[in-house]
Design a protein around this motif. Structure first.
Motif, PDB file in Angstrom:
ATOM      1  N   UNK A   1       0.856  -1.189   0.000  1.00 27.43           N
ATOM      2  CA  UNK A   1       0.000   0.000   0.000  1.00 27.43           C
ATOM      3  C   UNK A   1       0.889   1.236   0.000  1.00 27.43           C
ATOM      4  N   UNK A   2       0.479   2.231  -0.721  1.00 30.11           N
ATOM      5  CA  UNK A   2       1.261   3.462  -0.806  1.00 30.11           C
ATOM      6  C   UNK A   2       0.900   4.431   0.310  1.00 30.11           C
ATOM      7  N   UNK A   3       1.881   5.240   0.683  1.00 29.36           N
ATOM      8  CA  UNK A   3       1.722   6.270   1.701  1.00 29.36           C
ATOM      9  C   UNK A   3       1.954   7.621   1.046  1.00 29.36           C
ATOM     10  N   UNK A   4       1.303   8.635   1.570  1.00 30.99           N
ATOM     11  CA  UNK A   4       1.531   9.987   1.051  1.00 30.99           C
ATOM     12  C   UNK A   4       1.705  10.940   2.226  1.00 30.99           C
ATOM     13  N   UNK A   5       2.483  11.974   1.981  1.00 35.61           N
ATOM     14  CA  UNK A   5       2.705  12.966   3.023  1.00 35.61           C
ATOM     15  C   UNK A   5       2.206  14.320   2.538  1.00 35.61           C
ATOM     16  N   UNK A   6       2.064  15.210   3.464  1.00 34.91           N
ATOM     17  CA  UNK A   6       1.597  16.541   3.141  1.00 34.91           C
ATOM     18  C   UNK A   6       2.561  17.237   2.186  1.00 34.91           C
ATOM     19  N   UNK A   7       2.015  17.969   1.251  1.00 29.96           N
ATOM     20  CA  UNK A   7       2.862  18.734   0.334  1.00 29.96           C
ATOM     21  C   UNK A   7       3.607  19.839   1.082  1.00 29.96           C
ATOM     22  N   UNK A   8       3.136  20.204   2.245  1.00 30.61           N
ATOM     23  CA  UNK A   8       3.799  21.226   3.057  1.00 30.61           C
ATOM     24  C   UNK A   8       5.034  20.691   3.775  1.00 30.61           C
ATOM     25  N   UNK A   9       5.221  19.391   3.758  1.00 34.05           N
ATOM     26  CA  UNK A   9       6.380  18.793   4.421  1.00 34.05           C
ATOM     27  C   UNK A   9       7.661  19.030   3.650  1.00 34.05           C
ATOM     28  N   UNK A  10       7.556  19.308   2.374  1.00 34.71           N
ATOM     29  CA  UNK A  10       8.742  19.539   1.562  1.00 34.71           C
ATOM     30  C   UNK A  10       9.584  18.280   1.469  1.00 34.71           C
ATOM     31  N   UNK A  11      10.885  18.440   1.553  1.00 36.10           N
ATOM     32  CA  UNK A  11      11.772  17.285   1.431  1.00 36.10           C
ATOM     33  C   UNK A  11      12.221  16.749   2.787  1.00 36.10           C
ATOM     34  N   UNK A  12      11.667  17.272   3.865  1.00 35.86           N
ATOM     35  CA  UNK A  12      12.056  16.798   5.192  1.00 35.86           C
ATOM     36  C   UNK A  12      11.425  15.448   5.481  1.00 35.86           C
ATOM     37  N   UNK A  13      12.004  14.748   6.438  1.00 34.19           N
ATOM     38  CA  UNK A  13      11.439  13.456   6.822  1.00 34.19           C
ATOM     39  C   UNK A  13      10.645  13.559   8.120  1.00 34.19           C
ATOM     40  N   UNK A  14      10.397  14.768   8.561  1.00 34.01           N
ATOM     41  CA  UNK A  14       9.629  14.990   9.785  1.00 34.01           C
ATOM     42  C   UNK A  14       8.178  15.285   9.449  1.00 34.01           C
ATOM     43  N   UNK A  15       7.436  14.226   9.175  1.00 34.80           N
ATOM     44  CA  UNK A  15       6.039  14.450   8.819  1.00 34.80           C
ATOM     45  C   UNK A  15       5.198  13.238   9.188  1.00 34.80           C
ATOM     46  N   UNK A  16       3.918  13.432   9.136  1.00 35.43           N
ATOM     47  CA  UNK A  16       2.966  12.342   9.319  1.00 35.43           C
ATOM     48  C   UNK A  16       2.503  11.937   7.936  1.00 35.43           C
ATOM     49  N   UNK A  17       2.488  10.634   7.684  1.00 30.35           N
ATOM     50  CA  UNK A  17       2.059  10.125   6.389  1.00 30.35           C
ATOM     51  C   UNK A  17       0.705   9.441   6.530  1.00 30.35           C
ATOM     52  N   UNK A  18      -0.065   9.510   5.490  1.00 28.23           N
ATOM     53  CA  UNK A  18      -1.403   8.949   5.452  1.00 28.23           C
ATOM     54  C   UNK A  18      -1.441   7.838   4.417  1.00 28.23           C
ATOM     55  N   UNK A  19      -1.980   6.700   4.800  1.00 31.08           N
ATOM     56  CA  UNK A  19      -2.067   5.605   3.846  1.00 31.08           C
ATOM     57  C   UNK A  19      -3.065   5.951   2.755  1.00 31.08           C
ATOM     58  N   UNK A  20      -2.755   5.554   1.542  1.00 30.56           N
ATOM     59  CA  UNK A  20      -3.563   5.911   0.376  1.00 30.56           C
ATOM     60  C   UNK A  20      -5.041   5.541   0.547  1.00 30.56           C
TER      61      UNK A  20
END
Length: 50
Positions: A1-20
């Protein structure tokens, strides 16, 4: 399953991801651990955070 992160996260790895399929969220720093949630709970969370 794919995960996506907020477009506001930029290239950082400090974010919450949401499953597709909207069934779980996870911290990008700990991708091996996910919090399963109902679709309605995820929708409510996203709506509240906006």
């Amino acid at each position: 399953m794919e995960w996506r992160k907020s477009s506001r996260s930029g290239s950082t790895s400090n974010c919450v991801e949401l499953r597709q399929d909207l069934s779980a969220i996870r911290d990008s720093k700990r991708p091996d651990v996910a919090l399963p949630l109902s679709r309605s709970a995820v929708r409510h969370l996203v709506t509240t955070l906006r």
